[in-house]
Design an enzyme around this catalytic site. Structure first.
Site, PDB file in Angstrom:
ATOM      1  N   LYS A   1      44.318  47.275  48.680  1.00  0.00           N
ATOM      2  CA  LYS A   1      44.790  45.985  49.212  1.00  0.00           C
ATOM      3  C   LYS A   1      46.044  46.146  50.060  1.00  0.00           C
ATOM      4  O   LYS A   1      46.321  45.338  50.955  1.00  0.00           O
ATOM      5  CB  LYS A   1      45.079  45.027  48.058  1.00  0.00           C
ATOM      6  CG  LYS A   1      43.832  44.518  47.350  1.00  0.00           C
ATOM      7  CD  LYS A   1      43.155  43.406  48.144  1.00  0.00           C
ATOM      8  CE  LYS A   1      42.017  42.769  47.367  1.00  0.00           C
ATOM      9  NZ  LYS A   1      41.294  41.788  48.188  1.00  0.00           N
TER      10      LYS A   1
ATOM     11  N   SER B   1      47.431  36.853  41.603  1.00  0.00           N
ATOM     12  CA  SER B   1      48.181  37.552  40.567  1.00  0.00           C
ATOM     13  C   SER B   1      47.683  38.983  40.435  1.00  0.00           C
ATOM     14  O   SER B   1      48.127  39.735  39.581  1.00  0.00           O
ATOM     15  CB  SER B   1      48.013  36.843  39.231  1.00  0.00           C
ATOM     16  OG  SER B   1      46.646  36.825  38.887  1.00  0.00           O
TER      17      SER B   1
END
Lengths: 315, 315
Positions: free
Chosen positions: A52, A77
């Site tokens: 990511k 989160s």
């Protein structure tokens, strides 16, 4: 559909000072278990522990100075939130991460430890809250996958893996909204059209298997899987045409095979990955993909965010 | 003391068709925990799961055809036994592994699965039994470390790591009888005299710390450590002068720090190693080695033989 290999090559140049060139591991010890020549692209060793970071960094570096001054928002989160928080810290940009009240405290601590502001809310209202903050501040919301610059950043993993092992026969990519597999498949097919690219998604959330068959993005019923990073129940509208154009097929994998794959990678391959990242190995263990003993098969190990509790449950 | 860099370079040529060039991993995620730039030479990804395969293969390939026809004997239920059994299988040579009655069944099965004969006996009589078989058959006993060809083979890990990262400031090597650190230190000092080499051994079995201080091999009292691959209680007589000539120092590490190191490597570095192989990380966590934040420090991760029980106990 506009994502090109040039976008990905430019992303690679942009992020190279910040991101790790993760290792491509030849894991001979898994060959007999999986029936092929096993390679692993270890994104679990990427900065912040997952791929990511590539997309987050590329997107942020694509923004103007004015946009950066107004700050970055993300609602996650998980690995996306961590990646945004750390990328912003590296670049001296203000990050605000919207987190549900239910987020584990250790994740909140990590994100705050990197200097990001955190805003807590109910899970269901997290995108609404993020958008409100964006409007109020003129800040930029970075989506986890449905964005071309994010997809181009994730695609740099595909560039690297073809450079590290140009003779790969197959690449198997964990799939959720489609950011990673969109970028990676674009890179792989541009560099080596004969290399097959397969997506692996949870059997209870077969959004790409269903959508590709339908020819358009379909929302599937929400399902519960141990693959807690592959929770999207619909392909990203920007990702879908890119993925549909490049990917050779999808495997919808049962949790039992995924967990068997995670254990195999750990005990025989000596690599700890998060449950979602073992889904490609699970697909092969379940017999869902057409592989031959002489095939060089690269499993993209997308991340390594495993809690001690998850690991205890596994062993 | 005759081991030279040429011996090791010849060993490397000999074993290259059979052994893996294991990856050198840059583990940025550990930097803040260990206070240096962390590199790991992942011998846990070597064929048979440990560096022992290098020495076993080099020794066997150094024997004459006649010697090979009379077969190979080893007395080890651990990584050395596995390495000998698998190397012999690769070369079509008869292997006999002498195992104590107490050896775990899974290890016996592995060794038998590779086609080796197994002979069971009491732990205390295993060397006697191995020597008797050698005499009866004219077979060759391959010792686990106290042998120049074995040491040269282990040294190929040192050649590789300096090729993979020539600018290393320090290499930290798990130490028992001295085969691995003897070979690795010879290679490292020949290629880069300024690179420091340290050995890490269990605090309860400080055979090298004591022997180097004394100037000759000293037998220390038998002690019990979780480092179940570092059990020698005296330096090998052939290894000792090589090690004493090249190694900059030794750390005697407490089990608690070793286990903390193993957990850190797993949870943050995403690599599963056996307890013994985390002893170098333990040495740094215990504050026993002189390192600086800018130092590039390579931890030789010697093996990955971990049982599910050991892993469960850790997490």
């Amino acid at each position: 559909m506009a994502l090109t290999i040039q976008d990905i090559q430019e992303a690679a140049k942009r992020i190279v000072p910040y991101a790790a060139r993760t290792p491509m591991l030849r894991l001979q010890s898994l060959d007999s278990f999986l029936g092929c020549q096993v390679y692993a692209k270890a994104e679990c060793m990427q900065v912040t522990g997952s791929f990511k970071y590539r997309g987050a960094m590329n997107k942020i570096l694509s923004l103007s100075k004015e946009e950066l001054n107004r700050g970055i928002i993300a609602a996650s989160s998980g690995n996306h939130g961590k990646a945004i928080a750390y990328a912003c810290r590296m670049l001296g940009v203000k990050a605000t991460i919207v987190l549900p009240y239910t987020a584990a405290q250790v994740k909140v601590d990590t994100i705050q430890g990197w200097g990001a502001e955190t805003v807590r809310c109910e899970v269901s209202e997290r995108f609404e809250v993020a958008e409100r903050i964006c409007r109020e501040r003129g800040a930029t919301l970075i989506p986890p996958y449905n964005d071309e610059a994010v997809m181009a950043g994730q695609g740099t993993a595909g560039l690297e893996l073809m450079e590290q092992c140009p003779e790969l026969d197959m690449v198997i990519v964990p799939t959720s909204g489609g950011g990673l597999i969109g970028g990676v498949s674009t890179a792989v097919k541009a560099l080596s059209p004969k290399t097959k690219v397969y997506g692996a998604e949870p059997a209870v959330l077969p959004r790409y298997s269903v959508s590709v068959a339908a020819g358009h993005p379909v929302k599937v019923p929400v399902g519960k899987s141990v693959a807690d990073a592959l929770v999207s129940n619909m392909p990203g509208t920007i990702c879908f045409p890119v993925v549909a154009a490049h990917v050779d097929g999808f495997a919808a994998v049962d949790d039992a095979f995924l967990l068997q794959g995670m254990k195999l990678l750990l005990m025989e391959g000596k690599i700890l990955c998060e449950p979602s990242s073992a889904i490609g190995i699970g697909a092969v263990l379940q017999g869902l993909l057409p592989i031959k003993p002489e095939d060089k098969v690269c499993f993209l190990i997308s991340g390594g965010s495993v809690s001690l509790e998850q690991l205890r449950a596994l062993v």
